[in-house]
Scaffold this motif. Structure first.
Motif, PDB file in Angstrom:
ATOM      1  N   ASN A   1     -35.528 -55.819  13.185  1.00  0.00           N
ATOM      2  CA  ASN A   1     -35.385 -56.624  11.966  1.00  0.00           C
ATOM      3  C   ASN A   1     -35.404 -58.114  12.294  1.00  0.00           C
ATOM      4  O   ASN A   1     -36.092 -58.910  11.648  1.00  0.00           O
ATOM      5  N   ASN A   2     -34.630 -58.493  13.320  1.00  0.00           N
ATOM      6  CA  ASN A   2     -34.582 -59.906  13.716  1.00  0.00           C
ATOM      7  C   ASN A   2     -35.935 -60.387  14.233  1.00  0.00           C
ATOM      8  O   ASN A   2     -36.346 -61.517  13.975  1.00  0.00           O
ATOM      9  N   ARG A   3     -36.600 -59.508  14.962  1.00  0.00           N
ATOM     10  CA  ARG A   3     -37.915 -59.880  15.491  1.00  0.00           C
ATOM     11  C   ARG A   3     -38.918 -60.064  14.366  1.00  0.00           C
ATOM     12  O   ARG A   3     -39.743 -60.986  14.407  1.00  0.00           O
TER      13      ARG A   3
ATOM     14  N   TRP B   1     -35.554 -49.197  11.564  1.00  0.00           N
ATOM     15  CA  TRP B   1     -35.467 -50.654  11.500  1.00  0.00           C
ATOM     16  C   TRP B   1     -34.035 -51.080  11.833  1.00  0.00           C
ATOM     17  O   TRP B   1     -33.233 -51.373  10.962  1.00  0.00           O
TER      18      TRP B   1
ATOM     19  N   GLU C   1     -31.237 -53.568  14.151  1.00  0.00           N
ATOM     20  CA  GLU C   1     -31.018 -55.015  14.172  1.00  0.00           C
ATOM     21  C   GLU C   1     -32.100 -55.748  14.967  1.00  0.00           C
ATOM     22  O   GLU C   1     -32.607 -56.783  14.525  1.00  0.00           O
ATOM     23  N   LYS C   2     -32.462 -55.224  16.118  1.00  0.00           N
ATOM     24  CA  LYS C   2     -33.419 -55.923  16.975  1.00  0.00           C
ATOM     25  C   LYS C   2     -34.800 -56.039  16.343  1.00  0.00           C
ATOM     26  O   LYS C   2     -35.352 -57.145  16.265  1.00  0.00           O
TER      27      LYS C   2
ATOM     28  N   LYS D   1     -38.270 -61.048  11.296  1.00  0.00           N
ATOM     29  CA  LYS D   1     -37.994 -62.323  10.626  1.00  0.00           C
ATOM     30  C   LYS D   1     -38.446 -63.509  11.477  1.00  0.00           C
ATOM     31  O   LYS D   1     -38.992 -64.488  10.956  1.00  0.00           O
ATOM     32  N   GLU D   2     -38.227 -63.395  12.784  1.00  0.00           N
ATOM     33  CA  GLU D   2     -38.636 -64.467  13.697  1.00  0.00           C
ATOM     34  C   GLU D   2     -40.144 -64.681  13.657  1.00  0.00           C
ATOM     35  O   GLU D   2     -40.632 -65.822  13.560  1.00  0.00           O
TER      36      GLU D   2
ATOM     37  N   LEU E   1     -35.590 -57.040   3.724  1.00  0.00           N
ATOM     38  CA  LEU E   1     -34.864 -58.096   4.420  1.00  0.00           C
ATOM     39  C   LEU E   1     -34.860 -59.416   3.666  1.00  0.00           C
ATOM     40  O   LEU E   1     -34.232 -60.381   4.097  1.00  0.00           O
TER      41      LEU E   1
END
Length: 306
Positions: free
Chosen positions: A14-16, A9, A11-12, A18-19, A54
């Protein structure tokens, strides 16, 4: 197990995660989407653990997939003949013939009708004027059959819903709608060659919108200009029975009143009653190589059809 070999997991993802969570996408769907995007086997347990780690709130709503949503119809940019407002059986044979002649000359086999192909006079709420025709749906159907058979020339006819198509649902409290009656016209041609959209508009490519709007103005092109400013599209407008073409205030988008395919001499309430409304004008259009051509009473037919 909440882990899969070779996946971290970072950064990419993880951000996806959350998005997508903010968009209301559920855990199972998140697992499928992330597995596909990151080419790895991600399961529900992994998603649940990642959301917890997260700090993604467990109170977030998920989109109700059973709730009806609406998506506007879009056609690819292509060559199209574009007509509107036949009000059949009060159609103009002359203007239908002109349309077919232009279509054949330029080999255009796709056709868009921006509402009111049918008048459905037998189902209107207004009273019959003295001297007007009696309401007779059987007669309307038989007199409209030649129109459907003429439009068999096209490989595809797309009909956008107009206010006269809505007359059926209004009369029957939507228990019967216009789409339930279309098969009565033109034998089997309708089922083979026609598509019907319950929307009053459709988009063509990225830059064009054709529409049979609820809005009306006695000032030609004013509705089309306001729609162009609202949608940032070139607008081909029907419903008003006007002919006109101008630009919106930005000077970027065309605002076109297309006209119609009616024969004014056949329409009772236009002839039996006098108003200050502008006179109806016939006309149709052609999108050809991404350019719009407008055919009206001022068209030099001898030049176009030579």
């Amino acid at each position: 197990m909440g882990y899969t070999k070779g996946f971290k997991w970072a950064e990419k993802p993880n951000n996806r995660l959350k998005e997508l969570s903010l968009l209301g996408i559920g855990v199972s769907a998140l697992a499928r989407i992330l597995s596909k995007e990151f080419n790895c086997d991600i399961n529900r347990k992994m998603v649940e653990q990642a959301k917890y780690r997260l700090g993604v709130s467990s109170f977030m709503l998920e989109v109700d997939s059973k709730m009806k949503t609406y998506k506007q119809l879009t056609l690819p940019m292509d060559n199209y003949i574009i007509t509107c407002d036949y009000h059949s059986p009060y159609h103009s044979e002359v203007w239908i013939n002109r349309t077919l002649a232009i279509a054949e000359k330029f080999k255009v086999k796709k056709h868009i009708i921006i509402g009111d192909l049918f008048d459905f006079n037998a189902l209107k709420y207004f009273t019959v004027d003295d001297g007007g025709p009696k309401r007779d749906l059987d007669k309307e159907i038989s007199q409209t059959d030649p129109v459907i058979k003429a439009l068999d020339y096209f490989d595809e006819n797309v009909l956008v819903c107009g206010n006269h198509e809505r007359r059926v649902g209004m009369k029957t409290d939507s228990m019967i709608q216009a789409r339930h009656l279309f098969g009565l016209y033109g034998g089997g041609i309708w089922n083979r060659k026609f598509k019907y959209s319950v929307y009053d508009k459709l988009f063509i490519g990225k830059d064009w919108m054709v529409v049979h709007p609820r809005s009306y103005s006695q000032v030609s092109t004013s509705v089309a200009k306001r729609l162009a400013e609202k949608y940032h599209k070139n607008i081909i407008n029907s419903h008003g029975h006007f002919v006109g073409m101008t630009y919106d205030r930005s000077g970027k988008f065309l605002a076109i009143d297309l006209g119609g395919m009616f024969d004014v001499k056949k329409v009772d309430y236009i002839n039996l009653q006098t108003t200050t409304h502008p006179l109806w004008r016939d006309g149709f259009g052609m999108l050809y190589n991404e350019h719009f051509y407008h055919f009206t009473d001022e068209t030099d037919w001898s030049w176009w059809l030579k």
